[in-house]
Design a protein around this motif. Sequence first.
Motif, PDB file in Angstrom:
ATOM      1  N   GLY A 196      44.244  40.037  44.911  1.00  0.00           N
ATOM      2  CA  GLY A 196      43.381  39.423  44.288  1.00  0.00           C
ATOM      3  C   GLY A 196      43.057  39.001  42.960  1.00  0.00           C
ATOM      4  N   PHE A 197      43.960  39.774  42.240  1.00  0.00           N
ATOM      5  CA  PHE A 197      44.226  39.277  40.755  1.00  0.00           C
ATOM      6  C   PHE A 197      44.923  38.095  40.679  1.00  0.00           C
ATOM      7  N   GLY A 198      45.954  37.657  41.649  1.00  0.00           N
ATOM      8  CA  GLY A 198      46.636  36.747  41.671  1.00  0.00           C
ATOM      9  C   GLY A 198      45.786  35.244  42.106  1.00  0.00           C
ATOM     10  N   VAL A 236      38.640  39.013  44.655  1.00  0.00           N
ATOM     11  CA  VAL A 236      39.029  40.373  44.615  1.00  0.00           C
ATOM     12  C   VAL A 236      38.578  41.120  45.480  1.00  0.00           C
ATOM     13  N   VAL A 237      37.124  40.874  45.799  1.00  0.00           N
ATOM     14  CA  VAL A 237      36.209  41.704  46.831  1.00  0.00           C
ATOM     15  C   VAL A 237      36.763  41.542  48.243  1.00  0.00           C
ATOM     16  N   ALA A 261      41.463  32.919  31.804  1.00  0.00           N
ATOM     17  CA  ALA A 261      41.837  33.123  33.479  1.00  0.00           C
ATOM     18  C   ALA A 261      42.575  34.597  33.729  1.00  0.00           C
ATOM     19  N   PHE A 262      43.360  34.934  32.832  1.00  0.00           N
ATOM     20  CA  PHE A 262      44.078  36.282  32.909  1.00  0.00           C
ATOM     21  C   PHE A 262      43.025  37.299  32.619  1.00  0.00           C
ATOM     22  N   LEU A 263      42.394  37.137  31.558  1.00  0.00           N
ATOM     23  CA  LEU A 263      41.291  38.030  31.297  1.00  0.00           C
ATOM     24  C   LEU A 263      40.250  38.544  32.059  1.00  0.00           C
ATOM     25  N   ALA A 264      39.915  37.248  32.705  1.00  0.00           N
ATOM     26  CA  ALA A 264      38.641  37.140  33.706  1.00  0.00           C
ATOM     27  C   ALA A 264      39.252  37.815  35.047  1.00  0.00           C
ATOM     28  N   ILE A 304      39.124  43.004  38.440  1.00  0.00           N
ATOM     29  CA  ILE A 304      39.696  44.204  39.305  1.00  0.00           C
ATOM     30  C   ILE A 304      38.732  45.550  39.516  1.00  0.00           C
ATOM     31  N   PRO A 305      38.253  46.075  38.307  1.00  0.00           N
ATOM     32  CA  PRO A 305      37.557  47.206  38.473  1.00  0.00           C
ATOM     33  C   PRO A 305      36.179  46.810  39.120  1.00  0.00           C
TER      34      PRO A 305
END
Length: 283
Positions: free
Chosen positions: A206-208, A161-162, A73-76, A81-82
């Motif tokens: 968005g990351f959170g 994120v978007v 989940a952290f890596l995804a 983000i980019p």
Amino acid sequence: MKQAVLSFLRGGGSALPGYRLALGATLLWTGFFILLPLCALMIRPWQDGVGAMAAALHDARMFAALWTSFSCAFLAALLNIPLGLLLAWALVRGDLPGRRIADALIDLPLALPTAVSGITLATLYGPQGWLGAPLAKLGLVLAYSRTGIVLALMFVGLPFVVRTVEPVLKNLPRDMEDAAVLLGARPWQVVTRVVIAPLLPALVTGFGLALARGVGEYGSVIFIAGNQPFRSEIAPLLIVVRLQEFDYGGATAIALVLLLISLLALVLVSLVRRRLSVWGEQR
């Protein structure tokens, strides 16, 4: 006393009639759906005693599943983000054909049932899938591994994120970029200091959100993960397995650990976002 109660029910100086009554009813209703289940989850694992809780936590398979869930989940969320920033930029600043269709498709992972998403991803990236078969010939096996979990979580987490970055980007004045160029700023300086810096709190938010969604994701993951213990088994699936084994103590223990770690991660994300907001105001 009667006048005080009537004043409270009417909302006092509020312009909305019955504001406090509606607020009290809302908080009570929310408590039944949020606070009460959370309290029950925190109490249930301890009902069989501390020894039973310690035995349930002394489970290498549980820690392996928790590590798989949180690391993937952290890596995804990090990879989103980019990607989310580029998509938000294309929707707000770009003049691409079919932009409205693309804008509607961004929310598709939120509207689709998670099982449908999982079956679709398995069809695409499976060993015999449309994309999985040619990639397998190149030595890239995506399905039935942690890579497949990350792909599934990126699919369901990208809209967060978007949609978090998009409104902030819309309110970002373009005059700042033009002024920076006139003052001699290089393109990379304009991007990092003028564009990215004001968007950092939104990106962290968005990351959170993507991280929180990914940790608890179940339906879209199990079809492409392979579900191999100690390799590609996620924590929500292990909870279901424990329930099928009638091990309710073990299931609630895993759920409690998952809840506590998720809350800690969200608190850390909130603190980072607050620090970035203060730093942006000071700039």
